[in-house]
Scaffold this motif. Structure first.
Motif, PDB file in Angstrom:
ATOM      1  N   HIS A 163      -0.475  28.194  64.414  1.00 41.75           N
ATOM      2  CA  HIS A 163      -1.480  29.417  63.848  1.00 41.75           C
ATOM      3  C   HIS A 163      -3.025  29.235  64.393  1.00 41.75           C
ATOM      4  CE1 HIS A 163      -3.305  24.901  62.340  1.00 41.75           C
ATOM      5  NE2 HIS A 163      -1.225  24.527  62.253  1.00 41.75           N
ATOM      6  N   LEU A 164      -3.859  30.292  63.259  1.00 40.21           N
ATOM      7  CA  LEU A 164      -4.724  30.254  63.725  1.00 40.21           C
ATOM      8  C   LEU A 164      -6.005  28.547  64.139  1.00 40.21           C
ATOM      9  CD1 LEU A 164      -7.813  32.094  64.488  1.00 40.21           C
ATOM     10  CD2 LEU A 164      -8.191  32.727  61.679  1.00 40.21           C
TER      11      LEU A 164
ATOM     12  N   ARG B  60      -5.319  27.373  66.974  1.00 37.62           N
ATOM     13  CA  ARG B  60      -5.797  28.424  68.195  1.00 37.62           C
ATOM     14  C   ARG B  60      -7.188  27.621  68.791  1.00 37.62           C
ATOM     15  NH1 ARG B  60      -2.270  32.793  66.012  1.00 37.62           N
ATOM     16  NH2 ARG B  60      -3.888  33.265  65.903  1.00 37.62           N
TER      17      ARG B  60
END
Length: 461
Positions: A350-351, A354
């Motif tokens: 997920h963001l 990352r």
């Protein structure tokens, strides 16, 4: 072969009835004492059907440059060496037969039938050199469970239809150098679970259709040197197979997927241009790697691109590649591979993951490349030292604390663990105050990233 092709024009003087051949093989004219019984025919046209299913045949049969009008049946028979060479025959059925010798069909053409050796036992060798079998949409060779005393030799074999050899036992190997297998949209070779010393698919070997070697046990080597594989779909299915050396040095890129999931090889010899776009290699294990790259740097770049051909993200291909480099004494190459594994994994999270991954990457290289953290700390130390040297700080407690030192003060802000006595003794107003807050935050981030990266590396080791 010229005479066998003109066989339809041969007259009565060169014609033999199948009943006569069968009777002679069954001993109507027994051999004299001390001699070996055999039946040899050359350049003959055989009319009728030779049906010796279940027979006990003590004679050697040798037909050379003959034309047989009907398929030959040795189904369930017990016989000695059979040689039908440079002839034309619609098909040969030797399923469940026990051949105490060789089965030699070199140069023979089967335009309307197939060769069946289902669960047969052949004490010697199976010779298929220069044989042509035409059975489109069917099995040209139907030999599941075949047990050989020697090997199968099919140099220059042409088969329109697949070769079926699942569970076959070939201690002398499967030798199909220069063979051509045509089974568009189907299976060109089914050798699932086969046991063989060698599988040689080289010297111009070509297949249109799938080569199935799932679970095959190949003691010495599997070679596809100079071969061509096409037909789309999965052109090589070697999931779960085991072999000593794998030579995947094709003449051109495989025109379809190569599936090596769960396979194990001792040494992989390959060329960059031989691999297709998609290579399924999750669980693929190997010891040594041999490529055509002249330097380690080029080899690493090639291998990383090779691993990326595996669809999706799987950690095992990267870990296996790193283990191979480490075993060869290339620890730096192994660390680079593991770093690329983390970068590939980062795309799947997920963001927030990352973002954190990027931070770990640029600071400590996920623990596999820690030197960037030192560069960042040195750059921030220089920035803080220069900035704080141009300003006048305020002493927190008048008359107490060490004299102000811009470098020590900056280091004190960047390292949250420990205290050099500067951070609490002095403070700022204005822009310098916000700079000090920023350095404290960056110090925490860098320290956390270093600890996380080092912990990851230690856990992996």
């Amino acid at each position: 072969m010229r005479r066998s092709r003109r066989g339809a024009e041969w007259g009565p003087g060169r014609t033999v009835r199948a009943e006569v051949v069968s009777a002679l093989l069954l001993g109507v004219n027994p051999a004299g004492a001390g001699s070996v019984a055999s039946l040899r025919l050359a350049g003959a046209r055989i009319t009728g059907r030779i049906d010796l299913a279940g027979a006990e045949i003590a004679h050697v049969l040798w037909l050379k440059e003959c034309l047989l009008e009907h398929p030959v049946s040795f189904y369930g028979a017990s016989t000695r060496t059979i040689r039908i060479t440079d002839s034309r025959v619609p098909g040969v059925d030797a399923g469940l037969a026990r051949i105490e010798g060789h089965l030699e069909l070199g140069g023979t053409v089967m335009d309307t039938g197939r060769l069946s050796l289902l669960n047969a036992h052949v004490a010697g060798e199976l010779g298929l050199n220069r044989v042509r079998i035409t059975a489109p949409g069917k099995w040209a060779l139907f030999a599941g469970g075949l047990v050989m005393g020697g090997g199968v030799f099919g140099k220059g074999l042409t088969a329109y239809g697949g070769l079926r050899l699942p569970g076959a036992q070939l201690p002398g190997g499967l030798h199909l150098a220069g063979a051509r297998l045509e089974a568009p949209g189907g299976v060109a070779l089914n050798a699932d679970g086969m046991t063989a010393a060698v599988v040689d698919l080289s010297e111009g070997f070509g297949a249109t259709g799938t080569l199935r070697l799932e679970g095959a046990q190949i003691a010495n080597r599997l070679t596809l040197d100079g071969a061509t594989l096409g037909g789309g779909g999965t052109v090589l299915l070697g999931a779960g197979m085991r072999t000593g050396a794998l030579y995947l040095t094709l003449a051109a890129p495989a025109q379809g997927t190569v599936d090596l999931r769960g396979a194990t090889v001792t040494t992989l010899h390959d060329r960059e241009h031989a691999w297709p776009r998609e290579v399924r290699m999750d669980g693929f294990g190997y010891g040594a790697l041999r490529s055509d790259k002249p330097s380690l740097k080029e080899d690493i770049a090639y291998r990383l691109a090779w691993v990326r051909r595996n669809p999706g993200y799987a950690p095992q291909p990267y870990e296996q590649l790193a283990a191979s480099y480490r075993q060869a004494g290339h620890d730096d190459a192994a660390r680079r591979v593991l770093l690329e594994k983390q970068r590939r994994r980062r795309r799947t999270v997920h963001l927030a993951g990352r973002v954190w991954g990027h931070l770990l990457d640029v600071t400590v290289g996920y623990g596999y490349r820690p030197w960037p953290a030192g560069v960042w700390l040195a750059a921030l130390s220089l920035l803080g030292t220069l900035a704080f040297s141009l300003c006048s700080p305020v002493r927190t407690k008048p008359g107490e604390g060490d004299p102000f030192n811009a470098f020590v003060y900056t280091v004190d802000l960047l390292f949250p663990i420990g205290d050099f006595g500067q951070r609490g003794a002095w403070h700022w107003t204005g822009a310098a105050q916000w700079l000090s807050y920023l350095l404290i935050a960056l110090g925490w981030l860098l320290t956390t990233a270093v600890v996380a990266g080092v912990s990851r590396m230690l856990n992996r080791n």
